[in-house]
Scaffold this active site. Sequence first.
Site, short mmCIF file in Angstrom:
data_model
loop_
_atom_site.label_atom_id
_atom_site.label_comp_id
_atom_site.label_asym_id
_atom_site.label_seq_id
_atom_site.Cartn_x
_atom_site.Cartn_y
_atom_site.Cartn_z
N GLY A 1 77.28 59.83 -7.05
CA GLY A 1 78.42 60.66 -7.41
C GLY A 1 78.00 62.10 -7.62
N GLY A 2 77.86 62.49 -8.89
CA GLY A 2 77.59 63.88 -9.26
C GLY A 2 76.50 64.57 -8.46
N GLY B 1 78.48 58.33 -14.16
CA GLY B 1 78.81 59.63 -14.73
C GLY B 1 78.34 59.81 -16.16
CD GLU C 1 85.12 57.10 -10.76
OE1 GLU C 1 85.44 57.69 -9.72
OE2 GLU C 1 84.01 57.26 -11.32
CG ASN D 1 82.52 58.40 -4.58
OD1 ASN D 1 83.42 59.12 -4.14
ND2 ASN D 1 82.73 57.45 -5.49
CD1 TRP D 2 80.58 64.22 -1.71
CD2 TRP D 2 81.99 65.76 -0.89
NE1 TRP D 2 79.89 64.98 -0.79
CE2 TRP D 2 80.73 65.94 -0.28
CE3 TRP D 2 83.04 66.62 -0.52
CZ2 TRP D 2 80.48 66.94 0.67
CZ3 TRP D 2 82.80 67.61 0.42
CH2 TRP D 2 81.53 67.76 1.01
CE LYS D 3 82.23 59.11 -8.74
NZ LYS D 3 81.88 58.60 -10.05
CG HIS E 1 84.45 53.97 -7.18
ND1 HIS E 1 84.69 54.33 -8.48
CD2 HIS E 1 83.19 54.39 -6.90
CE1 HIS E 1 83.61 54.94 -8.97
NE2 HIS E 1 82.70 54.99 -8.03
CD GLU F 1 79.16 53.03 -7.64
OE1 GLU F 1 78.46 53.99 -7.32
OE2 GLU F 1 80.39 53.12 -7.82
CB SER G 1 73.45 58.12 -13.86
OG SER G 1 74.65 58.24 -14.62
P1 13P Z 1 77.50 59.20 -10.69
O1 13P Z 1 76.36 59.25 -9.71
O2 13P Z 1 78.14 60.54 -10.94
O3 13P Z 1 77.15 58.44 -11.92
O4 13P Z 1 78.66 58.36 -9.95
C1 13P Z 1 78.34 57.12 -9.41
C2 13P Z 1 79.49 56.65 -8.60
O5 13P Z 1 80.53 56.29 -9.14
C3 13P Z 1 79.34 56.65 -7.15
O6 13P Z 1 80.39 55.95 -6.56
#
Ligand code: 13P
Length: 254
Positions: free
Chosen positions: A234-235, A173, A97, A10-12, A95, A167, A213
Amino acid sequence: MARKKIIAGNWKMNMTPSETVSLIETLKPLVKNDEVDVVFCVPAIDIIPAMEAAKGTNINIGAENMYFEEKGAFTGEISPDMLVDAGVKYVIIGHSERREYFAETDETVNRKVLKAFEHGLTPIICCGESLTQREQGITIDWIRQQIKIAFLNVSAAQAEEAVIAYEPIWAIGTGKVATTGQAQEVCRAIRDCIGELYGAGTAEKIRIQYGGSVSASSAPELFAQPDIDGGLVGGASLKPDFGQIVNYKTAKQQ
Ligand code: 13P
């Protein structure tokens, strides 16, 4: 039959269209692995160049969001037809967010899930508890409610195609990954909930990811759990580490 793992990035809100092309060029030799489904969920504006850059590889391109109406006066939104026409197969829905910053609710998540299925898209449906909810001991109740509402009016045939991403919000994050025990416990509870709604056959087929994470070092143990069918990352999906995550069985751990 064993469920095929699905490992999605997930590149956000990261990567411009030109950065997208170079990141995919960098990652494509690293994420080769036909044993798992590999998905890059990218910002809407990056979908077309990502699709082009990923042509002929095992990388599937997904979206990070979608609206629940067909078309019309919804400035700034992306319709399911737009995604389908661009060649997208997967779309992240709900998600945390989106729920926190863009007022998405279990009800809008359900509308989006239904719309995605109507158009042949596979939703990656997100759920997860806050730290307060975990400390209150209501994690499982909360997740069950999110799942039940997300799947309202979804048929069994659709449900078995869905992907659920568990999640925990406190692990996103933060570098604070859930323990494998915590992640497995909730993913098991999600599968049981799907079993109650649709029966054991559907529960056995649906794929459930862990997200929060995930790193090259935590992936192997997480993905070895019986009810964890991959990850939503994510990251680490923006770095060569993603190659190690996709190849979690064979990658050399640092
Ligand atoms: P991180 O892997 O950066 O914690 O993000 C997880 C996430 O929200 C994937 O959708």
